[in-house]
Design a protein around this motif. Structure first.
Motif, PDB file in Angstrom:
ATOM      1  N   GLY A  48      38.961  46.537  46.424  1.00  0.00           N
ATOM      2  CA  GLY A  48      37.650  45.877  46.515  1.00  0.00           C
ATOM      3  C   GLY A  48      37.694  44.403  46.160  1.00  0.00           C
ATOM      4  O   GLY A  48      36.684  43.704  46.295  1.00  0.00           O
ATOM      5  N   GLN A  49      38.833  43.927  45.695  1.00  0.00           N
ATOM      6  CA  GLN A  49      38.963  42.502  45.353  1.00  0.00           C
ATOM      7  C   GLN A  49      40.438  42.137  45.238  1.00  0.00           C
ATOM      8  O   GLN A  49      41.312  43.002  45.320  1.00  0.00           O
ATOM      9  N   GLU A  86      38.078  52.303  46.094  1.00  0.00           N
ATOM     10  CA  GLU A  86      37.683  51.355  45.050  1.00  0.00           C
ATOM     11  C   GLU A  86      36.567  51.973  44.191  1.00  0.00           C
ATOM     12  O   GLU A  86      35.668  52.615  44.713  1.00  0.00           O
ATOM     13  N   ILE A  87      36.646  51.725  42.889  1.00  0.00           N
ATOM     14  CA  ILE A  87      35.607  52.253  41.987  1.00  0.00           C
ATOM     15  C   ILE A  87      34.276  51.515  42.180  1.00  0.00           C
ATOM     16  O   ILE A  87      33.212  52.107  42.034  1.00  0.00           O
ATOM     17  N   VAL A 142      39.989  56.544  40.205  1.00  0.00           N
ATOM     18  CA  VAL A 142      41.326  57.152  40.250  1.00  0.00           C
ATOM     19  C   VAL A 142      41.666  57.934  38.981  1.00  0.00           C
ATOM     20  O   VAL A 142      42.631  58.693  38.960  1.00  0.00           O
ATOM     21  N   ALA A 185      45.328  49.944  42.217  1.00  0.00           N
ATOM     22  CA  ALA A 185      44.224  49.827  41.234  1.00  0.00           C
ATOM     23  C   ALA A 185      44.804  49.686  39.838  1.00  0.00           C
ATOM     24  O   ALA A 185      45.793  50.319  39.498  1.00  0.00           O
ATOM     25  N   PHE A 232      43.334  45.220  34.869  1.00  0.00           N
ATOM     26  CA  PHE A 232      44.179  44.027  34.915  1.00  0.00           C
ATOM     27  C   PHE A 232      43.441  42.713  34.669  1.00  0.00           C
ATOM     28  O   PHE A 232      43.584  42.106  33.613  1.00  0.00           O
ATOM     29  N   VAL A 282      52.530  49.950  42.420  1.00  0.00           N
ATOM     30  CA  VAL A 282      52.529  48.520  42.078  1.00  0.00           C
ATOM     31  C   VAL A 282      52.791  48.330  40.581  1.00  0.00           C
ATOM     32  O   VAL A 282      52.050  48.831  39.733  1.00  0.00           O
ATOM     33  N   SER A 310      54.701  45.139  37.910  1.00  0.00           N
ATOM     34  CA  SER A 310      54.476  43.712  37.680  1.00  0.00           C
ATOM     35  C   SER A 310      55.738  43.081  37.111  1.00  0.00           C
ATOM     36  O   SER A 310      56.418  43.687  36.265  1.00  0.00           O
ATOM     37  N   TYR A 336      49.167  46.646  29.174  1.00  0.00           N
ATOM     38  CA  TYR A 336      49.474  46.379  30.582  1.00  0.00           C
ATOM     39  C   TYR A 336      50.970  46.548  30.866  1.00  0.00           C
ATOM     40  O   TYR A 336      51.377  47.260  31.782  1.00  0.00           O
ATOM     41  N   PRO A 346      54.744  42.373  41.992  1.00  0.00           N
ATOM     42  CA  PRO A 346      54.251  41.020  42.259  1.00  0.00           C
ATOM     43  C   PRO A 346      54.558  40.090  41.089  1.00  0.00           C
ATOM     44  O   PRO A 346      54.660  40.533  39.946  1.00  0.00           O
ATOM     45  N   VAL A 352      53.330  36.252  39.312  1.00  0.00           N
ATOM     46  CA  VAL A 352      52.047  35.810  38.746  1.00  0.00           C
ATOM     47  C   VAL A 352      51.207  35.161  39.847  1.00  0.00           C
ATOM     48  O   VAL A 352      51.618  34.163  40.428  1.00  0.00           O
ATOM     49  N   THR A 390      44.068  34.906  42.192  1.00  0.00           N
ATOM     50  CA  THR A 390      43.278  35.441  43.301  1.00  0.00           C
ATOM     51  C   THR A 390      41.898  34.795  43.220  1.00  0.00           C
ATOM     52  O   THR A 390      41.706  33.840  42.459  1.00  0.00           O
ATOM     53  N   ILE A 403      39.547  36.081  41.786  1.00  0.00           N
ATOM     54  CA  ILE A 403      38.961  36.590  40.549  1.00  0.00           C
ATOM     55  C   ILE A 403      39.426  35.750  39.354  1.00  0.00           C
ATOM     56  O   ILE A 403      40.623  35.504  39.195  1.00  0.00           O
TER      57      ILE A 403
END
Ligand SMILES: NC(=O)c1ccc[n+]([C@@H]2O[C@H](COP(=O)([O-])OP(=O)(O)OC[C@H]3O[C@@H](n4cnc5c(N)ncnc54)[C@H](O)[C@@H]3O)[C@@H](O)[C@H]2O)c1
Length: 271
Positions: free
Chosen positions: A34-35, A56-57, A83, A110, A113, A162, A164, A177, A207, A209, A212, A214
Protein backbone atom coordinates in the motif's frame (compact mmCIF):
# COMPACT_ATOMS: atom_id res chain seq x y z
CA UNK A 1 30.43 13.93 -1.62
CA UNK A 2 27.31 11.89 -2.37
CA UNK A 3 24.12 13.73 -3.14
CA UNK A 4 21.01 12.72 -1.22
CA UNK A 5 17.56 14.01 -1.95
CA UNK A 6 13.96 12.96 -1.84
CA UNK A 7 13.04 11.08 -5.02
CA UNK A 8 9.60 11.95 -6.30
CA UNK A 9 7.49 8.80 -6.42
CA UNK A 10 4.12 10.55 -6.56
CA UNK A 11 3.47 9.53 -10.15
CA UNK A 12 5.32 6.23 -10.22
CA UNK A 13 6.89 5.60 -13.62
CA UNK A 14 8.52 2.22 -14.23
CA UNK A 15 11.78 1.88 -16.11
CA UNK A 16 10.64 0.30 -19.37
CA UNK A 17 14.06 -1.35 -19.96
CA UNK A 18 13.15 -4.11 -17.47
CA UNK A 19 11.80 -7.02 -19.52
CA UNK A 20 10.75 -10.38 -18.13
CA UNK A 21 8.16 -11.73 -20.58
CA UNK A 22 7.88 -14.97 -18.55
CA UNK A 23 6.10 -12.97 -15.85
CA UNK A 24 3.10 -12.35 -18.08
CA UNK A 25 -0.16 -13.45 -16.39
CA UNK A 26 1.64 -14.53 -13.21
CA UNK A 27 -0.38 -13.74 -10.10
CA UNK A 28 1.94 -12.12 -7.56
CA UNK A 29 0.92 -11.45 -3.97
CA UNK A 30 2.88 -8.50 -2.57
CA UNK A 31 2.27 -7.94 1.12
CA UNK A 32 2.51 -4.38 2.43
CA UNK A 33 2.18 -2.93 -1.07
CA UNK A 34 0.00 0.00 0.00
CA UNK A 35 3.02 2.31 0.12
CA UNK A 36 6.75 2.60 -0.28
CA UNK A 37 8.78 -0.15 -1.92
CA UNK A 38 5.89 -2.64 -2.19
CA UNK A 39 3.90 -0.13 -4.19
CA UNK A 40 6.84 0.14 -6.60
CA UNK A 41 6.95 -3.65 -6.97
CA UNK A 42 3.23 -3.63 -7.84
CA UNK A 43 3.85 -1.17 -10.68
CA UNK A 44 6.81 -3.12 -12.01
CA UNK A 45 5.01 -6.48 -12.02
CA UNK A 46 1.93 -5.02 -13.71
CA UNK A 47 4.14 -3.43 -16.37
CA UNK A 48 5.36 -6.98 -17.19
CA UNK A 49 1.79 -8.16 -17.68
CA UNK A 50 1.69 -9.89 -14.28
CA UNK A 51 -1.20 -9.37 -11.87
CA UNK A 52 -0.06 -7.81 -8.61
CA UNK A 53 -2.20 -8.51 -5.56
CA UNK A 54 -1.81 -5.59 -3.20
CA UNK A 55 -2.14 -7.36 0.14
CA UNK A 56 -2.18 -4.52 2.63
CA UNK A 57 -3.53 -3.90 6.14
CA UNK A 58 -4.46 -0.32 5.22
CA UNK A 59 -7.39 -1.08 2.90
CA UNK A 60 -7.71 2.45 1.57
CA UNK A 61 -4.00 2.68 0.69
CA UNK A 62 -4.14 -0.74 -0.99
CA UNK A 63 -7.14 0.26 -3.13
CA UNK A 64 -5.40 3.47 -4.14
CA UNK A 65 -2.30 1.59 -5.32
CA UNK A 66 -4.44 -0.97 -7.21
CA UNK A 67 -6.29 1.87 -8.92
CA UNK A 68 -3.13 3.71 -10.01
CA UNK A 69 -1.61 0.42 -11.26
CA UNK A 70 -4.77 -0.41 -13.25
CA UNK A 71 -4.80 3.07 -14.76
CA UNK A 72 -1.20 2.78 -15.94
CA UNK A 73 -0.67 -0.89 -16.73
CA UNK A 74 -3.48 -3.42 -16.55
CA UNK A 75 -4.84 -5.81 -14.00
CA UNK A 76 -4.28 -5.40 -10.25
CA UNK A 77 -6.28 -6.38 -7.21
CA UNK A 78 -6.24 -4.98 -3.67
CA UNK A 79 -7.18 -7.25 -0.80
CA UNK A 80 -7.10 -6.04 2.76
CA UNK A 81 -5.15 -8.39 5.01
CA UNK A 82 -3.50 -8.44 8.38
CA UNK A 83 -0.60 -10.84 7.88
CA UNK A 84 -0.45 -11.52 11.63
CA UNK A 85 -3.96 -13.00 11.58
CA UNK A 86 -4.17 -16.52 10.16
CA UNK A 87 -7.89 -16.20 9.25
CA UNK A 88 -7.18 -12.96 7.42
CA UNK A 89 -4.32 -14.60 5.49
CA UNK A 90 -6.52 -17.60 4.64
CA UNK A 91 -9.16 -15.19 3.36
CA UNK A 92 -6.51 -13.43 1.23
CA UNK A 93 -5.51 -16.68 -0.44
CA UNK A 94 -9.12 -17.80 -0.97
CA UNK A 95 -9.99 -14.43 -2.50
CA UNK A 96 -7.02 -14.51 -4.87
CA UNK A 97 -7.82 -18.06 -5.97
CA UNK A 98 -11.51 -17.33 -6.50
CA UNK A 99 -10.90 -14.00 -8.29
CA UNK A 100 -7.73 -14.74 -10.30
CA UNK A 101 -7.56 -18.56 -10.23
CA UNK A 102 -3.92 -19.06 -9.29
CA UNK A 103 -1.03 -17.90 -7.11
CA UNK A 104 2.42 -17.96 -8.67
CA UNK A 105 4.55 -15.69 -6.52
CA UNK A 106 4.58 -14.34 -2.99
CA UNK A 107 6.69 -11.39 -1.90
CA UNK A 108 6.80 -11.17 1.89
CA UNK A 109 7.38 -7.43 1.96
CA UNK A 110 5.05 -6.21 4.77
CA UNK A 111 6.94 -5.08 7.82
CA UNK A 112 6.93 -2.98 10.92
CA UNK A 113 9.47 -0.60 9.52
CA UNK A 114 9.14 3.04 8.52
CA UNK A 115 7.65 4.29 11.79
CA UNK A 116 9.75 2.03 13.98
CA UNK A 117 11.41 3.38 17.15
CA UNK A 118 15.21 3.59 17.11
CA UNK A 119 16.68 3.31 20.60
CA UNK A 120 19.08 1.14 22.60
CA UNK A 121 17.44 -2.26 22.87
CA UNK A 122 16.84 -1.98 26.60
CA UNK A 123 14.69 1.07 25.90
CA UNK A 124 12.67 -0.32 22.97
CA UNK A 125 8.94 -0.57 23.66
CA UNK A 126 8.17 -4.23 24.31
CA UNK A 127 4.90 -3.94 22.36
CA UNK A 128 6.90 -2.80 19.33
CA UNK A 129 9.24 -5.79 19.69
CA UNK A 130 6.21 -8.09 19.68
CA UNK A 131 4.66 -6.32 16.69
CA UNK A 132 7.91 -6.61 14.71
CA UNK A 133 8.12 -10.34 15.42
CA UNK A 134 4.42 -10.81 14.57
CA UNK A 135 4.46 -8.95 11.27
CA UNK A 136 8.00 -9.48 10.03
CA UNK A 137 8.45 -13.15 10.96
CA UNK A 138 5.09 -14.74 11.77
CA UNK A 139 3.36 -12.82 8.97
CA UNK A 140 5.87 -14.13 6.43
CA UNK A 141 5.38 -17.67 7.75
CA UNK A 142 1.57 -17.43 7.63
CA UNK A 143 1.59 -16.10 4.06
CA UNK A 144 4.06 -18.72 2.81
CA UNK A 145 2.13 -21.48 4.56
CA UNK A 146 -1.13 -20.35 2.97
CA UNK A 147 0.11 -20.05 -0.63
CA UNK A 148 2.09 -23.29 -0.73
CA UNK A 149 -0.80 -25.70 -1.55
CA UNK A 150 -1.64 -23.77 -4.75
CA UNK A 151 2.02 -23.67 -5.76
CA UNK A 152 2.50 -27.37 -5.01
CA UNK A 153 -0.48 -28.21 -7.18
CA UNK A 154 0.94 -26.14 -10.02
CA UNK A 155 4.44 -27.53 -9.37
CA UNK A 156 5.76 -24.00 -9.81
CA UNK A 157 6.22 -21.14 -7.41
CA UNK A 158 8.37 -18.26 -6.25
CA UNK A 159 8.63 -16.95 -2.70
CA UNK A 160 10.75 -13.91 -1.95
CA UNK A 161 11.32 -13.07 1.71
CA UNK A 162 12.39 -9.47 2.17
CA UNK A 163 15.24 -8.97 4.60
CA UNK A 164 17.50 -5.94 4.95
CA UNK A 165 21.16 -5.09 4.48
CA UNK A 166 20.98 -3.38 7.89
CA UNK A 167 21.34 -6.64 9.74
CA UNK A 168 24.67 -7.44 8.06
CA UNK A 169 25.87 -4.07 9.32
CA UNK A 170 24.72 -5.00 12.82
CA UNK A 171 23.13 -1.57 12.91
CA UNK A 172 22.60 -0.35 16.48
CA UNK A 173 19.31 0.93 17.96
CA UNK A 174 17.15 -1.28 15.79
CA UNK A 175 17.27 -4.64 17.58
CA UNK A 176 13.66 -5.66 16.94
CA UNK A 177 13.95 -4.89 13.24
CA UNK A 178 17.43 -6.40 12.79
CA UNK A 179 16.51 -9.58 14.65
CA UNK A 180 13.38 -10.17 12.59
CA UNK A 181 15.12 -9.42 9.30
CA UNK A 182 17.96 -11.84 10.07
CA UNK A 183 15.31 -14.55 10.55
CA UNK A 184 14.36 -14.23 6.87
CA UNK A 185 17.62 -15.88 5.80
CA UNK A 186 17.10 -19.05 7.84
CA UNK A 187 13.43 -19.14 6.89
CA UNK A 188 14.24 -18.93 3.18
CA UNK A 189 16.94 -21.59 3.32
CA UNK A 190 14.76 -24.16 5.12
CA UNK A 191 11.74 -23.38 2.96
CA UNK A 192 13.90 -23.78 -0.15
CA UNK A 193 14.93 -27.27 0.98
CA UNK A 194 11.34 -28.28 1.77
CA UNK A 195 9.76 -26.84 -1.37
CA UNK A 196 12.39 -27.74 -3.95
CA UNK A 197 10.68 -31.02 -4.90
CA UNK A 198 7.68 -28.99 -6.16
CA UNK A 199 9.84 -26.64 -8.25
CA UNK A 200 9.13 -23.79 -5.85
CA UNK A 201 12.07 -21.47 -5.22
CA UNK A 202 12.50 -19.42 -2.06
CA UNK A 203 15.05 -16.64 -1.86
CA UNK A 204 15.88 -13.77 0.44
CA UNK A 205 16.06 -10.26 -0.93
CA UNK A 206 18.08 -7.61 0.90
CA UNK A 207 17.36 -4.01 0.00
CA UNK A 208 19.86 -1.36 0.98
CA UNK A 209 18.94 1.92 2.58
CA UNK A 210 16.15 3.52 0.54
CA UNK A 211 14.14 6.68 0.82
CA UNK A 212 10.54 6.30 -0.29
CA UNK A 213 7.63 8.73 -0.31
CA UNK A 214 7.12 7.83 3.38
CA UNK A 215 8.84 10.01 5.98
CA UNK A 216 11.18 8.14 8.34
CA UNK A 217 11.20 10.22 11.52
CA UNK A 218 14.01 8.15 13.08
CA UNK A 219 16.44 8.50 10.14
CA UNK A 220 17.69 12.05 9.46
CA UNK A 221 19.00 12.97 6.03
CA UNK A 222 22.57 12.99 7.39
CA UNK A 223 22.24 9.27 8.19
CA UNK A 224 21.14 8.49 4.61
CA UNK A 225 24.21 10.39 3.44
CA UNK A 226 26.51 8.37 5.71
CA UNK A 227 25.18 5.04 4.46
CA UNK A 228 25.41 6.06 0.83
CA UNK A 229 28.99 7.22 1.32
CA UNK A 230 29.84 3.73 2.65
CA UNK A 231 28.46 2.03 -0.48
CA UNK A 232 30.64 0.86 -3.36
CA UNK A 233 28.33 2.67 -5.76
CA UNK A 234 28.36 6.30 -4.72
CA UNK A 235 24.75 7.10 -5.50
CA UNK A 236 21.47 6.96 -3.70
CA UNK A 237 19.43 3.82 -4.41
CA UNK A 238 15.88 3.97 -5.65
CA UNK A 239 12.83 1.73 -5.63
CA UNK A 240 13.66 0.99 -9.28
CA UNK A 241 16.99 -0.52 -8.18
CA UNK A 242 15.03 -2.94 -5.99
CA UNK A 243 12.10 -3.79 -8.23
CA UNK A 244 14.20 -5.08 -11.13
CA UNK A 245 16.04 -7.80 -9.14
CA UNK A 246 12.72 -8.84 -7.56
CA UNK A 247 11.24 -9.28 -11.05
CA UNK A 248 14.21 -11.53 -11.82
CA UNK A 249 13.74 -13.62 -8.66
CA UNK A 250 10.09 -14.21 -9.64
CA UNK A 251 10.77 -14.91 -13.31
CA UNK A 252 11.58 -18.11 -15.20
CA UNK A 253 15.10 -16.73 -15.63
CA UNK A 254 15.92 -17.46 -11.96
CA UNK A 255 14.61 -21.04 -12.13
CA UNK A 256 17.81 -22.67 -10.80
CA UNK A 257 18.33 -20.22 -7.94
CA UNK A 258 16.88 -21.12 -4.54
CA UNK A 259 17.81 -20.68 -0.89
CA UNK A 260 20.01 -17.72 -1.88
CA UNK A 261 20.31 -14.15 -0.70
CA UNK A 262 20.46 -11.29 -3.14
CA UNK A 263 21.65 -7.91 -1.93
CA UNK A 264 20.59 -4.78 -3.78
CA UNK A 265 22.40 -2.20 -1.68
CA UNK A 266 24.88 -0.53 -4.02
CA UNK A 267 27.68 -2.65 -2.54
CA UNK A 268 27.15 -1.45 1.02
CA UNK A 269 27.55 -4.96 2.45
CA UNK A 270 29.06 -8.21 1.20
CA UNK A 271 28.25 -11.73 2.38
N1 LIG B 1 13.15 1.40 2.86
C1 LIG B 1 14.32 0.85 3.17
O1 LIG B 1 15.34 1.52 3.35
C2 LIG B 1 14.42 -0.66 3.36
C3 LIG B 1 15.70 -1.20 3.52
C4 LIG B 1 15.82 -2.57 3.70
C5 LIG B 1 14.70 -3.37 3.73
N2 LIG B 1 13.47 -2.80 3.59
C6 LIG B 1 12.32 -3.70 3.64
O2 LIG B 1 11.52 -3.51 2.50
C7 LIG B 1 10.15 -3.69 2.84
C8 LIG B 1 9.34 -2.46 2.43
O3 LIG B 1 9.93 -1.31 3.01
P1 LIG B 1 9.18 0.10 2.97
O4 LIG B 1 10.21 1.13 3.13
O5 LIG B 1 8.25 0.17 1.82
O6 LIG B 1 8.32 -0.03 4.35
P2 LIG B 1 6.98 0.73 4.82
O7 LIG B 1 7.02 0.74 6.31
O8 LIG B 1 6.84 2.04 4.11
O9 LIG B 1 5.80 -0.21 4.29
C9 LIG B 1 5.43 -1.37 4.98
C10 LIG B 1 4.01 -1.72 4.55
O10 LIG B 1 3.61 -2.90 5.28
C11 LIG B 1 2.25 -2.72 5.68
N3 LIG B 1 1.95 -3.58 6.84
C12 LIG B 1 2.40 -3.41 8.11
N4 LIG B 1 1.85 -4.34 8.91
C13 LIG B 1 1.05 -5.11 8.14
C14 LIG B 1 0.21 -6.24 8.40
N5 LIG B 1 0.08 -6.71 9.65
N6 LIG B 1 -0.46 -6.81 7.38
C15 LIG B 1 -0.32 -6.31 6.11
N7 LIG B 1 0.43 -5.23 5.79
C16 LIG B 1 1.12 -4.63 6.81
C17 LIG B 1 2.18 -1.24 6.03
O11 LIG B 1 0.84 -0.78 6.13
C18 LIG B 1 2.98 -0.64 4.89
O12 LIG B 1 2.15 -0.39 3.78
C19 LIG B 1 10.11 -4.01 4.33
O13 LIG B 1 10.10 -5.40 4.52
C20 LIG B 1 11.41 -3.44 4.83
O14 LIG B 1 11.87 -4.10 5.99
C21 LIG B 1 13.31 -1.47 3.41
Amino acid sequence: MVEIGKVDYSDFEVDKSAAYPTLKDRVVIITGAGQGIGRGYAHYFAAQGAIPIIAEINGEAGEKVAEEVRTKHGDALAIQVDVTDLDSVTNLVNQVLSQRGRIDCLINNAAVFSKITMAPFWELPVDEWKAAVDVNITGAFYCARAVVPAMQEARWGRIVNVSSATFLMGLPNYLHYITTKSAMVGMSRSMARELGPWNITVNTFWPGVMQTEIERPSVPNERFKEYTARQSLQRQGTIHDLAKPVLFLCSEESSYITGQSLQADGGLTFV
